[in-house]
Design a protein around this motif. Structure first.
Motif, PDB file in Angstrom:
ATOM      1  N   GLY A 153      21.857  34.765  38.098  1.00 42.20           N
ATOM      2  CA  GLY A 153      22.409  35.505  39.250  1.00 42.20           C
ATOM      3  C   GLY A 153      23.655  36.283  38.868  1.00 42.20           C
ATOM      4  N   LEU A 154      23.759  36.647  37.584  1.00 42.32           N
ATOM      5  CA  LEU A 154      24.958  37.376  37.147  1.00 42.32           C
ATOM      6  C   LEU A 154      24.667  38.838  36.786  1.00 42.32           C
ATOM      7  N   GLY A 155      23.358  39.118  36.484  1.00 45.61           N
ATOM      8  CA  GLY A 155      22.984  40.439  35.975  1.00 45.61           C
ATOM      9  C   GLY A 155      23.404  41.588  36.873  1.00 45.61           C
ATOM     10  N   LEU A 156      23.018  41.522  38.138  1.00 44.78           N
ATOM     11  CA  LEU A 156      23.314  42.652  39.034  1.00 44.78           C
ATOM     12  C   LEU A 156      24.792  42.706  39.395  1.00 44.78           C
ATOM     13  N   TYR A 157      25.416  41.513  39.449  1.00 44.80           N
ATOM     14  CA  TYR A 157      26.868  41.487  39.703  1.00 44.80           C
ATOM     15  C   TYR A 157      27.571  42.274  38.585  1.00 44.80           C
ATOM     16  N   TYR A 158      27.204  41.945  37.359  1.00 48.71           N
ATOM     17  CA  TYR A 158      27.848  42.573  36.198  1.00 48.71           C
ATOM     18  C   TYR A 158      27.520  44.067  36.155  1.00 48.71           C
TER      19      TYR A 158
ATOM     20  N   PHE B 105      24.344  35.224  42.941  1.00 51.01           N
ATOM     21  CA  PHE B 105      23.310  35.254  43.988  1.00 51.01           C
ATOM     22  C   PHE B 105      21.930  35.432  43.382  1.00 51.01           C
ATOM     23  N   ARG B 106      21.015  34.583  43.821  1.00 48.67           N
ATOM     24  CA  ARG B 106      19.607  34.722  43.426  1.00 48.67           C
ATOM     25  C   ARG B 106      18.769  34.575  44.698  1.00 48.67           C
ATOM     26  N   VAL B 107      17.727  35.391  44.798  1.00 45.11           N
ATOM     27  CA  VAL B 107      16.887  35.305  46.001  1.00 45.11           C
ATOM     28  C   VAL B 107      16.098  34.004  45.981  1.00 45.11           C
ATOM     29  N   GLY B 108      16.025  33.357  47.153  1.00 44.05           N
ATOM     30  CA  GLY B 108      15.190  32.156  47.339  1.00 44.05           C
ATOM     31  C   GLY B 108      15.342  31.192  46.193  1.00 44.05           C
TER      32      GLY B 108
ATOM     33  N   GLY C 280       8.107  46.710  45.905  1.00 41.66           N
ATOM     34  CA  GLY C 280       8.905  47.231  44.802  1.00 41.66           C
ATOM     35  C   GLY C 280      10.349  47.512  45.176  1.00 41.66           C
ATOM     36  N   THR C 281      11.121  47.771  44.138  1.00 44.64           N
ATOM     37  CA  THR C 281      12.567  47.936  44.329  1.00 44.64           C
ATOM     38  C   THR C 281      13.047  49.147  43.536  1.00 44.64           C
ATOM     39  N   THR C 282      13.995  49.886  44.118  1.00 46.18           N
ATOM     40  CA  THR C 282      14.584  51.013  43.379  1.00 46.18           C
ATOM     41  C   THR C 282      16.106  50.868  43.384  1.00 46.18           C
ATOM     42  N   PHE C 283      16.690  50.933  42.200  1.00 42.26           N
ATOM     43  CA  PHE C 283      18.153  50.940  42.100  1.00 42.26           C
ATOM     44  C   PHE C 283      18.592  52.369  41.821  1.00 42.26           C
ATOM     45  N   ILE C 284      19.596  52.819  42.557  1.00 40.20           N
ATOM     46  CA  ILE C 284      20.068  54.197  42.381  1.00 40.20           C
ATOM     47  C   ILE C 284      21.524  54.158  41.935  1.00 40.20           C
TER      48      ILE C 284
ATOM     49  N   GLY D 218       7.536  45.803  41.753  1.00 43.16           N
ATOM     50  CA  GLY D 218       7.606  44.344  41.775  1.00 43.16           C
ATOM     51  C   GLY D 218       7.577  43.724  43.159  1.00 43.16           C
ATOM     52  N   ILE D 219       8.146  42.503  43.248  1.00 44.54           N
ATOM     53  CA  ILE D 219       8.014  41.702  44.472  1.00 44.54           C
ATOM     54  C   ILE D 219       8.906  42.202  45.618  1.00 44.54           C
ATOM     55  N   GLY D 220       9.847  43.088  45.306  1.00 43.09           N
ATOM     56  CA  GLY D 220      10.711  43.636  46.351  1.00 43.09           C
ATOM     57  C   GLY D 220      11.764  42.628  46.820  1.00 43.09           C
ATOM     58  N   ILE D 221      12.705  43.134  47.605  1.00 38.19           N
ATOM     59  CA  ILE D 221      13.801  42.275  48.099  1.00 38.19           C
ATOM     60  C   ILE D 221      13.938  42.517  49.598  1.00 38.19           C
ATOM     61  N   SER D 222      14.055  41.438  50.367  1.00 36.49           N
ATOM     62  CA  SER D 222      14.164  41.600  51.828  1.00 36.49           C
ATOM     63  C   SER D 222      15.492  42.269  52.193  1.00 36.49           C
TER      64      SER D 222
ATOM     65  N   ASN E 202      15.126  43.035  35.017  1.00 34.97           N
ATOM     66  CA  ASN E 202      14.758  42.501  36.342  1.00 34.97           C
ATOM     67  C   ASN E 202      13.437  43.090  36.818  1.00 34.97           C
ATOM     68  N   ALA E 203      13.254  44.414  36.557  1.00 34.57           N
ATOM     69  CA  ALA E 203      12.003  45.057  36.982  1.00 34.57           C
ATOM     70  C   ALA E 203      10.817  44.333  36.360  1.00 34.57           C
ATOM     71  N   VAL E 204      10.988  43.871  35.135  1.00 31.62           N
ATOM     72  CA  VAL E 204       9.896  43.147  34.469  1.00 31.62           C
ATOM     73  C   VAL E 204       9.810  41.711  35.006  1.00 31.62           C
ATOM     74  N   LYS E 205      11.001  41.082  35.131  1.00 35.64           N
ATOM     75  CA  LYS E 205      11.037  39.669  35.551  1.00 35.64           C
ATOM     76  C   LYS E 205      10.431  39.474  36.939  1.00 35.64           C
ATOM     77  N   TYR E 206      10.744  40.408  37.849  1.00 30.51           N
ATOM     78  CA  TYR E 206      10.323  40.205  39.239  1.00 30.51           C
ATOM     79  C   TYR E 206       9.115  41.073  39.604  1.00 30.51           C
ATOM     80  N   SER E 207       8.175  41.221  38.649  1.00 30.54           N
ATOM     81  CA  SER E 207       6.927  41.955  38.907  1.00 30.54           C
ATOM     82  C   SER E 207       5.780  41.118  38.367  1.00 30.54           C
TER      83      SER E 207
ATOM     84  N   GLU F 254      12.486  28.523  44.821  1.00 27.80           N
ATOM     85  CA  GLU F 254      11.151  28.907  44.339  1.00 27.80           C
ATOM     86  C   GLU F 254      11.225  29.758  43.077  1.00 27.80           C
ATOM     87  N   ILE F 255      12.350  30.481  42.957  1.00 25.40           N
ATOM     88  CA  ILE F 255      12.385  31.477  41.898  1.00 25.40           C
ATOM     89  C   ILE F 255      12.730  30.871  40.530  1.00 25.40           C
ATOM     90  N   HIS F 256      12.929  29.541  40.508  1.00 26.19           N
ATOM     91  CA  HIS F 256      13.365  28.913  39.261  1.00 26.19           C
ATOM     92  C   HIS F 256      12.418  29.092  38.088  1.00 26.19           C
TER      93      HIS F 256
HETATM   94  P1  ADP Z   1      19.032  36.924  37.849  1.00 30.81           P
HETATM   95  O1  ADP Z   1      19.650  36.326  36.651  1.00 30.81           O
HETATM   96  O2  ADP Z   1      18.657  35.905  38.853  1.00 30.81           O
HETATM   97  O3  ADP Z   1      17.949  37.868  37.554  1.00 30.81           O
HETATM   98  P2  ADP Z   1      20.437  39.198  38.926  1.00 30.81           P
HETATM   99  O4  ADP Z   1      21.857  39.330  39.329  1.00 30.81           O
HETATM  100  O5  ADP Z   1      19.977  40.122  37.871  1.00 30.81           O
HETATM  101  O6  ADP Z   1      20.246  37.697  38.565  1.00 30.81           O
HETATM  102  O7  ADP Z   1      19.571  39.407  40.185  1.00 30.81           O
HETATM  103  C1  ADP Z   1      19.884  38.703  41.361  1.00 30.81           C
HETATM  104  C2  ADP Z   1      18.638  38.431  42.158  1.00 30.81           C
HETATM  105  O8  ADP Z   1      18.122  39.652  42.677  1.00 30.81           O
HETATM  106  C3  ADP Z   1      17.505  37.902  41.367  1.00 30.81           C
HETATM  107  O9  ADP Z   1      17.580  36.474  41.306  1.00 30.81           O
HETATM  108  C4  ADP Z   1      16.288  38.367  42.113  1.00 30.81           C
HETATM  109  O10 ADP Z   1      15.976  37.452  43.101  1.00 30.81           O
HETATM  110  C5  ADP Z   1      16.725  39.650  42.758  1.00 30.81           C
HETATM  111  N1  ADP Z   1      16.271  40.850  42.035  1.00 30.81           N
HETATM  112  C6  ADP Z   1      16.979  41.582  41.139  1.00 30.81           C
HETATM  113  N2  ADP Z   1      16.243  42.630  40.699  1.00 30.81           N
HETATM  114  C7  ADP Z   1      15.067  42.574  41.339  1.00 30.81           C
HETATM  115  C8  ADP Z   1      13.887  43.375  41.322  1.00 30.81           C
HETATM  116  N3  ADP Z   1      13.791  44.469  40.563  1.00 30.81           N
HETATM  117  N4  ADP Z   1      12.867  43.020  42.118  1.00 30.81           N
HETATM  118  C9  ADP Z   1      12.964  41.944  42.930  1.00 30.81           C
HETATM  119  N5  ADP Z   1      14.038  41.131  42.981  1.00 30.81           N
HETATM  120  C10 ADP Z   1      15.080  41.431  42.186  1.00 30.81           C
END
Ligand code: ADP
Length: 465
Positions: free
Chosen positions: A429-434, A415-418, A455-459, A399-403, A370-375, A421-423
């Motif tokens: 939308g399963l990665g972070l859930y899992y 869940f996927r942000v926006g 940017g975003t930080t996961f802890i 990266g682009i950060g999350i509101s 995700n860090a790579v995908k959303y940067s 546009e993000i298509h």
């Molecule tokens: P996806 O398959 O959409 O990446 P994830 O569950 O991994 O699904 O992430 C859910 C949503 O969280 C993403 O669609 C993205 O909008 C947002 N997101 C996750 N990680 C980041 C990140 N590092 N920076 C910005 N947005 C993120």
């Protein structure tokens, strides 16, 4: 659909407001009825109480005598109308304490549910003449009210019981010019009785307690039901949206490999393809790659939907530093599309930890991917590992950060942000859930800290046992 739901919610809220209005009106009416009933009851209990107390009669006689004397003086020209009550306060003082005691005792005997104060006021004194009556006193406004007997209280807040009228004749002998004469006057005294119940509000409230409690209960129930209905309506709507988004996402994800597969098959069907073995090999490799991609997608949907209770861990002891380095090295090698720098920092007190390497690797890779995908193209990741009382891993990107609003839903399934546009960035939308489920299965926690465009930080925190 969204509009319909909004209209439905607004209509229900308006309905509840209207109902509350009607309810309040009904309660107010009941209050008025209860109040009137209570006042009436008290009124009839104190009505003409003096008839049951003969001692009070003699007090009234003293009062009448006082008035009779004043009238006689007035008639004989010794008294002005305006000074009619001069000297009454002395008589009242001597009468009143006994009067109060008498009526209180009578009220007690009548078993009044509430302490009642009583007051007798003068309404009028009229001298009855053959030709024209002479009004000595007439209560016309607040200022000239004459308190006769009983307790002092404001009659505006009190209730009337009865008016009583007594007609009396007086005869007074007097001497005029050495001649004995008799003055005969008929007069009429009208009095008004007032009573005051100090605690009537409390009593009325007590009587209404049942209906009040029931109303509050029903109202709370209706509000609760409405809240529940609206909440489930919104969550149903959210689920429906999420499902639609998921279907759109998966269709989008499936389209590319399927289109490539269809192209590759067409290619293999072409005449003369067999004479170009290199092309055949390339096409078959493409089919293989796309096949793998499809397989990965299906696995993702099947596995990444597991809840933490369904994840069966196979824990082993791992050297934290070695393990993290291996994961990060492999990851760095796998990223080809962007420039990536990973800053690794370690503060390791406990060297080993037992965890399921397969699952934790999946979780870490999801976050790293995700860090790579959303940067944008230059990705910098800060990977910090601490192991003191627990294993703490923080993974920060530029990266682009999350509101703030989206952060609350980031770990929800699909869940996927926006979403729209993000298509252009692939995902289901399963990665972070899992990832969250995997960390939970290890009895750990994961939180996100982020600012839009910063940017975003996961802890992650995982306990040692
Ligand atoms: P996806 O398959 O959409 O990446 P994830 O569950 O991994 O699904 O992430 C859910 C949503 O969280 C993403 O669609 C993205 O909008 C947002 N997101 C996750 N990680 C980041 C990140 N590092 N920076 C910005 N947005 C993120």
């Amino acid at each position: 659909m969204k509009k319909n739901i909004r209209i439905l919610i607004i209509a229900s809220i308006l309905g509840v407001i209207a109902l509350s209005g009607i309810q309040a009106y009904l309660i107010y009416n009941t209050y008025k009825l209860e109040k009137d009933a209570f006042i009436e009851e008290t009124k009839s209990s104190v009505f003409r109480f003096e008839e049951s107390v003969p001692e009070i009669e003699s007090q009234y006689e003293t009062l009448t005598d006082f008035v009779a004397n004043k009238i006689a003086d007035y008639k004989l020209g010794h008294q002005k109308k305006a000074d009619l009550f001069q000297g009454y306060s002395t008589i009242k003082d001597s009468l009143n304490s006994q009067f109060i005691a008498l009526y209180q005792a009578e009220f007690k005997r009548r078993n009044l549910s509430h302490p009642v104060k009583f007051q007798k006021r003068l309404k009028s004194i009229i001298i009855l003449e053959k030709s024209k009556n002479d009004t000595l006193y007439f209560e016309s406004n607040n200022a000239n009210r004459q308190h006769l007997l009983g307790e002092l209280f404001n009659v505006e807040d009190a209730y009337r019981t009865n008016n009583s009228q007594t007609s009396t004749s007086l005869n007074r002998n007097y001497t005029e010019n050495g001649e004995q004469k008799t003055l005969s006057v008929d007069f009429q005294i009208t009095t008004i009785d007032y009573f005051n119940i100090d605690g009537w509000k409390k009593e009325v409230f007590k009587r209404m307690l049942g209906i009040l409690a029931l109303s509050i209960l029903i109202f709370t129930l209706v509000l609760g039901l409405l809240y529940y209905a609206i909440k489930s309506l919104i969550s149903q709507k959210k689920i429906a949206d999420v499902k639609t988004d998921f279907i759109n996402n998966i269709t989008h994800e499936l389209k590319t490999p399927l289109a490539t597969l269809s192209l590759a098959t067409k290619m293999l069907k072409k005449d003369g393809i067999k004479s170009q073995p290199q092309l055949v090999d390339n096409t078959v490799s493409t089919i293989e790659r796309q096949n793998k991609r499809l397989q990965k997608l299906i696995d993702q949907v099947l596995n990444n939907s597991l809840g933490y209770k369904e994840i069966k861990l196979n824990k082993e002891s791992v050297d934290i530093k070695d393990y993290i380095h291996t994961v990060l090295d492999d990851f760095e090698l796998s990223v080809k599309s962007k420039d990536i720098t990973i800053n690794r920092t370690f503060s390791i007190a406990n060297k080993t930890i037992t965890l399921d390497k397969f699952y934790i690797t999946t979780a870490l890779l999801n976050i790293l991917e995700n860090a790579v995908k959303y940067s944008d193209d230059n990705v910098t990741i800060h990977f910090n590992v601490e192991s003191n009382s627990q294993l703490n891993i923080s993974i920060g990107d530029n990266g682009i950060g999350i509101s703030d609003k989206d952060q609350k839903q980031i770990f929800e399934k699909f869940f996927r942000v926006g979403n729209k546009e993000i298509h252009n960035v692939k995902g289901l939308g399963l990665g972070l859930y899992y990832t969250n489920q995997i960390i939970k299965a290890h009895s750990g926690t994961i939180v996100v800290e982020s600012k839009k465009d910063r940017g975003t930080t996961f802890i992650i925190a995982i306990p040692f046992n």
